[in-house]
Design a protein around this motif. Structure first.
Motif, PDB file in Angstrom:
ATOM      1  N   GLU A  75       0.944  -1.197   0.152  1.00 45.63           N
ATOM      2  CA  GLU A  75       0.118  -0.092   0.068  1.00 45.63           C
ATOM      3  C   GLU A  75       0.879   1.321  -0.017  1.00 45.63           C
ATOM      4  OE1 GLU A  75      -3.369   2.205  -0.454  1.00 45.63           O
ATOM      5  OE2 GLU A  75      -3.167  -0.085  -0.443  1.00 45.63           O
ATOM      6  N   THR A  76       1.804   1.195   0.674  1.00 43.85           N
ATOM      7  CA  THR A  76       2.806   2.391   0.768  1.00 43.85           C
ATOM      8  C   THR A  76       3.446   2.437  -0.602  1.00 43.85           C
ATOM      9  OG1 THR A  76       3.239   1.971   3.239  1.00 43.85           O
ATOM     10  CG2 THR A  76       4.885   3.581   2.081  1.00 43.85           C
ATOM     11  N   GLY A  77       3.760   1.604  -1.392  1.00 45.28           N
ATOM     12  CA  GLY A  77       4.366   1.639  -2.679  1.00 45.28           C
ATOM     13  C   GLY A  77       3.576   2.130  -3.485  1.00 45.28           C
ATOM     14  N   ARG A  78       2.267   2.455  -3.623  1.00 45.23           N
ATOM     15  CA  ARG A  78       1.274   2.877  -4.587  1.00 45.23           C
ATOM     16  C   ARG A  78       1.397   4.211  -4.634  1.00 45.23           C
ATOM     17  NH1 ARG A  78      -4.548   1.280  -2.904  1.00 45.23           N
ATOM     18  NH2 ARG A  78      -4.697   2.581  -4.623  1.00 45.23           N
ATOM     19  N   PRO A  79       1.258   4.755  -6.017  1.00 42.80           N
ATOM     20  CA  PRO A  79       1.285   6.093  -6.000  1.00 42.80           C
ATOM     21  C   PRO A  79       0.465   7.182  -5.090  1.00 42.80           C
ATOM     22  CG  PRO A  79       0.951   5.126  -8.136  1.00 42.80           C
ATOM     23  CD  PRO A  79       1.000   4.108  -6.846  1.00 42.80           C
ATOM     24  N   HIS A  80      -0.655   6.712  -4.760  1.00 40.87           N
ATOM     25  CA  HIS A  80      -1.468   7.478  -3.983  1.00 40.87           C
ATOM     26  C   HIS A  80      -2.158   6.156  -2.715  1.00 40.87           C
ATOM     27  CE1 HIS A  80      -1.407  10.816  -6.546  1.00 40.87           C
ATOM     28  NE2 HIS A  80      -1.811  10.125  -7.422  1.00 40.87           N
ATOM     29  N   PRO A  81      -1.291   6.064  -1.412  1.00 38.31           N
ATOM     30  CA  PRO A  81      -1.737   5.164  -0.612  1.00 38.31           C
ATOM     31  C   PRO A  81      -2.892   5.632   0.107  1.00 38.31           C
ATOM     32  CG  PRO A  81       0.578   6.083  -0.300  1.00 38.31           C
ATOM     33  CD  PRO A  81      -0.042   6.763  -1.279  1.00 38.31           C
TER      34      PRO A  81
END
Length: 52
Positions: free
Chosen positions: A24-30
């Motif tokens: 989730e942290t690695g997503r562009p917009h967590p």
């Protein structure tokens, strides 16, 4: 013997949640709500593991 199996299960869940947090942290917009919930779950598991 049961407590060991229980502890392993808790540690496995803890690791799974840790990976979900990283994903989730690695997503562009967590999603901060998801992250907060996952971190709470991880903390509860950690407290339960420590209490064993």
């Amino acid at each position: 013997m049961q407590s060991t199996a229980h502890q392993i299960a808790l540690e496995t869940k803890h690791a799974t949640i840790d990976r979900r947090i990283a994903d989730e942290t690695g997503r562009p917009h967590p999603d901060t709500a998801i992250l907060a919930d996952l971190k709470k779950q991880k903390l509860r598991l950690k407290e339960e593991i420590v209490s064993l």
